[in-house]
Design an enzyme around this catalytic site. Sequence first.
Site, mmCIF file in Angstrom:
data_model
loop_
_atom_site.group_PDB
_atom_site.id
_atom_site.type_symbol
_atom_site.label_atom_id
_atom_site.label_comp_id
_atom_site.label_asym_id
_atom_site.label_seq_id
_atom_site.Cartn_x
_atom_site.Cartn_y
_atom_site.Cartn_z
ATOM 1 N N GLY A 37 -52.016 103.344 51.185
ATOM 2 C CA GLY A 37 -53.234 103.305 51.233
ATOM 3 C C GLY A 37 -53.659 104.446 52.321
ATOM 4 O O GLY A 37 -54.857 104.395 52.908
ATOM 5 N N ALA A 38 -53.007 105.518 52.387
ATOM 6 C CA ALA A 38 -53.243 106.557 53.523
ATOM 7 C C ALA A 38 -54.295 107.604 53.302
ATOM 8 O O ALA A 38 -54.409 108.463 53.912
ATOM 9 C CB ALA A 38 -52.007 107.076 54.011
ATOM 10 N N ASP A 41 -49.232 102.154 42.905
ATOM 11 C CA ASP A 41 -49.916 100.945 43.200
ATOM 12 C C ASP A 41 -48.755 99.933 43.950
ATOM 13 O O ASP A 41 -47.898 99.695 43.413
ATOM 14 C CB ASP A 41 -50.126 100.602 41.930
ATOM 15 C CG ASP A 41 -50.810 99.193 41.820
ATOM 16 O OD1 ASP A 41 -50.971 98.490 43.148
ATOM 17 O OD2 ASP A 41 -51.321 98.621 40.861
ATOM 18 N N VAL A 42 -49.198 99.569 45.120
ATOM 19 C CA VAL A 42 -48.430 98.779 45.848
ATOM 20 C C VAL A 42 -48.146 97.356 45.222
ATOM 21 O O VAL A 42 -47.105 96.674 45.528
ATOM 22 C CB VAL A 42 -48.705 98.549 47.560
ATOM 23 C CG1 VAL A 42 -48.883 99.976 48.379
ATOM 24 C CG2 VAL A 42 -50.189 97.805 47.498
ATOM 25 N N ASN A 101 -51.032 98.955 54.728
ATOM 26 C CA ASN A 101 -52.315 99.167 55.041
ATOM 27 C C ASN A 101 -53.278 99.072 53.450
ATOM 28 O O ASN A 101 -54.526 98.497 53.736
ATOM 29 C CB ASN A 101 -52.504 100.531 55.729
ATOM 30 C CG ASN A 101 -54.122 101.025 55.516
ATOM 31 O OD1 ASN A 101 -54.955 100.278 56.405
ATOM 32 N ND2 ASN A 101 -54.481 101.753 54.844
ATOM 33 N N TYR A 155 -59.535 87.295 49.926
ATOM 34 C CA TYR A 155 -59.371 88.151 50.987
ATOM 35 C C TYR A 155 -58.897 87.419 52.124
ATOM 36 O O TYR A 155 -57.853 87.634 52.657
ATOM 37 C CB TYR A 155 -60.435 88.845 51.513
ATOM 38 C CG TYR A 155 -60.334 89.919 52.443
ATOM 39 C CD1 TYR A 155 -60.130 91.288 51.754
ATOM 40 C CD2 TYR A 155 -60.563 89.856 53.707
ATOM 41 C CE1 TYR A 155 -59.912 92.429 52.830
ATOM 42 C CE2 TYR A 155 -60.601 90.720 54.513
ATOM 43 C CZ TYR A 155 -60.124 92.226 54.072
ATOM 44 O OH TYR A 155 -59.825 93.207 54.973
ATOM 45 N N ALA A 165 -55.364 85.934 51.536
ATOM 46 C CA ALA A 165 -54.318 86.974 51.554
ATOM 47 C C ALA A 165 -53.865 87.680 52.822
ATOM 48 O O ALA A 165 -52.778 87.682 53.166
ATOM 49 C CB ALA A 165 -54.968 88.050 50.527
ATOM 50 N N LYS A 166 -54.880 87.729 53.825
ATOM 51 C CA LYS A 166 -54.704 88.253 55.078
ATOM 52 C C LYS A 166 -54.044 87.271 55.916
ATOM 53 O O LYS A 166 -53.150 87.598 56.726
ATOM 54 C CB LYS A 166 -56.021 88.702 55.810
ATOM 55 C CG LYS A 166 -56.747 89.898 54.975
ATOM 56 C CD LYS A 166 -55.558 91.190 55.073
ATOM 57 C CE LYS A 166 -56.442 92.438 54.643
ATOM 58 N NZ LYS A 166 -55.529 93.505 54.697
ATOM 59 N N ILE A 184 -64.598 97.603 60.908
ATOM 60 C CA ILE A 184 -64.556 99.058 61.074
ATOM 61 C C ILE A 184 -65.330 99.941 60.177
ATOM 62 O O ILE A 184 -65.364 99.688 58.994
ATOM 63 C CB ILE A 184 -62.916 99.358 60.899
ATOM 64 C CG1 ILE A 184 -61.974 98.631 61.828
ATOM 65 C CG2 ILE A 184 -62.684 100.600 61.341
ATOM 66 C CD1 ILE A 184 -62.517 98.364 63.247
HETATM 67 N N1 LIG Z 1 -62.651 98.607 57.262
HETATM 68 C C1 LIG Z 1 -62.779 97.373 57.912
HETATM 69 O O1 LIG Z 1 -63.583 96.856 58.413
HETATM 70 C C2 LIG Z 1 -61.531 96.392 57.962
HETATM 71 C C3 LIG Z 1 -61.448 95.229 58.611
HETATM 72 C C4 LIG Z 1 -60.124 94.503 58.401
HETATM 73 C C5 LIG Z 1 -59.232 94.653 57.939
HETATM 74 N N2 LIG Z 1 -59.175 95.964 57.041
HETATM 75 C C6 LIG Z 1 -58.052 96.239 56.284
HETATM 76 O O2 LIG Z 1 -57.600 97.558 56.430
HETATM 77 C C7 LIG Z 1 -56.822 98.083 55.472
HETATM 78 C C8 LIG Z 1 -57.602 99.552 55.212
HETATM 79 O O3 LIG Z 1 -58.879 99.418 54.961
HETATM 80 P P1 LIG Z 1 -60.174 100.440 54.894
HETATM 81 O O4 LIG Z 1 -61.224 99.746 55.257
HETATM 82 O O5 LIG Z 1 -59.570 101.677 55.520
HETATM 83 O O6 LIG Z 1 -60.179 100.659 53.280
HETATM 84 P P2 LIG Z 1 -60.659 101.810 52.399
HETATM 85 O O7 LIG Z 1 -60.969 101.289 51.190
HETATM 86 O O8 LIG Z 1 -61.361 102.689 53.143
HETATM 87 O O9 LIG Z 1 -58.970 102.544 52.145
HETATM 88 C C9 LIG Z 1 -57.865 101.899 51.461
HETATM 89 C C10 LIG Z 1 -57.273 102.731 50.832
HETATM 90 O O10 LIG Z 1 -56.094 101.893 50.010
HETATM 91 C C11 LIG Z 1 -56.059 102.325 48.733
HETATM 92 N N3 LIG Z 1 -55.612 101.502 47.661
HETATM 93 C C12 LIG Z 1 -56.185 100.324 47.246
HETATM 94 N N4 LIG Z 1 -55.559 99.826 46.482
HETATM 95 C C13 LIG Z 1 -54.323 100.304 46.495
HETATM 96 C C14 LIG Z 1 -53.043 100.242 45.852
HETATM 97 N N5 LIG Z 1 -52.707 99.032 44.811
HETATM 98 N N6 LIG Z 1 -51.960 100.756 45.998
HETATM 99 C C15 LIG Z 1 -52.093 101.905 46.893
HETATM 100 N N7 LIG Z 1 -53.167 102.020 47.489
HETATM 101 C C16 LIG Z 1 -54.089 101.440 47.321
HETATM 102 C C17 LIG Z 1 -57.436 102.999 48.325
HETATM 103 O O11 LIG Z 1 -57.167 104.110 47.248
HETATM 104 C C18 LIG Z 1 -57.798 103.568 49.654
HETATM 105 O O12 LIG Z 1 -57.405 104.942 49.845
HETATM 106 C C19 LIG Z 1 -56.976 97.256 54.295
HETATM 107 O O13 LIG Z 1 -55.919 96.310 54.350
HETATM 108 C C20 LIG Z 1 -58.465 96.335 54.739
HETATM 109 O O14 LIG Z 1 -58.034 95.123 54.188
HETATM 110 C C21 LIG Z 1 -60.338 96.662 57.052
#
Ligand SMILES: NC(=O)c1ccc[n+]([C@@H]2O[C@H](COP(=O)([O-])OP(=O)(O)OC[C@H]3O[C@@H](n4cnc5c(N)ncnc54)[C@H](O)[C@@H]3O)[C@@H](O)[C@H]2O)c1
Length: 261
Positions: free
Chosen positions: A12-13, A62-63, A89, A155, A158-159, A188
């Site tokens: 998910g980078a 797709d992970v 991620n 969510y 899962a976490k 974030i």
């Molecule tokens: N942003 C926040 O506030 C926050 C807080 C706590 C945890 N997180 C966790 O951090 C991680 C990243 O979050 P973010 O806010 O950067 O999200 P984001 O939506 O900005 O980025 C997530 C990325 O994952 C990709 N993705 C989605 N499903 C996928 C799959 N099946 N296979 C491969 N790639 C896939 C998306 O295309 C996207 O590029 C997530 O696991 C999220 O749950 C985020």
Amino acid sequence: MRFENKVALVTGAGVGIGKAIALALAKEGADVIINDINGESANAAADEIKKLGRQALLVIADVSSEDEVHNMVEKSIEAFGRIDILINNAGISDQIVPTLEQKVDRWQHLMDVHLRGCYLCSKETGKYMVEQRYGRIVNIASVVGLGGLPYRTAYGPAKAGIIMLTKNLAIEWARYNINVNSVSPGYILTEMVQKGIELGVADDKTVKRRTPMGRLGRTEEIAEPVLFLLSDAASFVNGANLPVDGGWTAFGSYGDAFEIP
Ligand SMILES: NC(=O)c1ccc[n+]([C@@H]2O[C@H](COP(=O)([O-])OP(=O)(O)OC[C@H]3O[C@@H](n4cnc5c(N)ncnc54)[C@H](O)[C@@H]3O)[C@@H](O)[C@H]2O)c1
């Protein structure tokens, strides 16, 4: 540089936290495998890595798919011969609805992307880490995996599952010089969250009130603690979960700002 000659796979980078981690690793000398399901943003992230003078391999997968994860890891090994670092991620957000209104398919999909995805990527990559007797894995969990929040029945579990998977893999693979830790971010400010605030879907005022530091975090503020856990400075840290949340978790159950809507 802390990660020279290391190869890192970040799922998910393409955007957000994953992209910030991938760039931070490249700035510290790592070659990076950029995974995502969205080709456009992932391609742009891979270009940024190359501009830093590092190698970048883009793998659309797709992970949550066993076959796609298997092929992704095989392709990465073909290209680099090893994977030293894995960042689980990739993630999607929850449907914020009462459980009785939640679609079971949606619940399952969220569990699959987060928990099954983390399991599959760790298993496929772990095979090579065990062989090479070296590996560093950081799983991105969430403060929502540590304490309950209304309407997050997919969510949150899962976490929480990812935090427990982290501990189990850590004790199983410690003998192979593989460290597995998790980071639990608070809120974030990613592009997606920013968009949500602008559209009025996300309520940043409540989040700021509930966060002792009074603000949302930046993606780089997650990337740096992740790099610490991957570095030699954290060589004896294994199976830990590090909240990176501006004090959210410390606030415990007194988060009365979050009444059930
Ligand atoms: N942003 C926040 O506030 C926050 C807080 C706590 C945890 N997180 C966790 O951090 C991680 C990243 O979050 P973010 O806010 O950067 O999200 P984001 O939506 O900005 O980025 C997530 C990325 O994952 C990709 N993705 C989605 N499903 C996928 C799959 N099946 N296979 C491969 N790639 C896939 C998306 O295309 C996207 O590029 C997530 O696991 C999220 O749950 C985020």
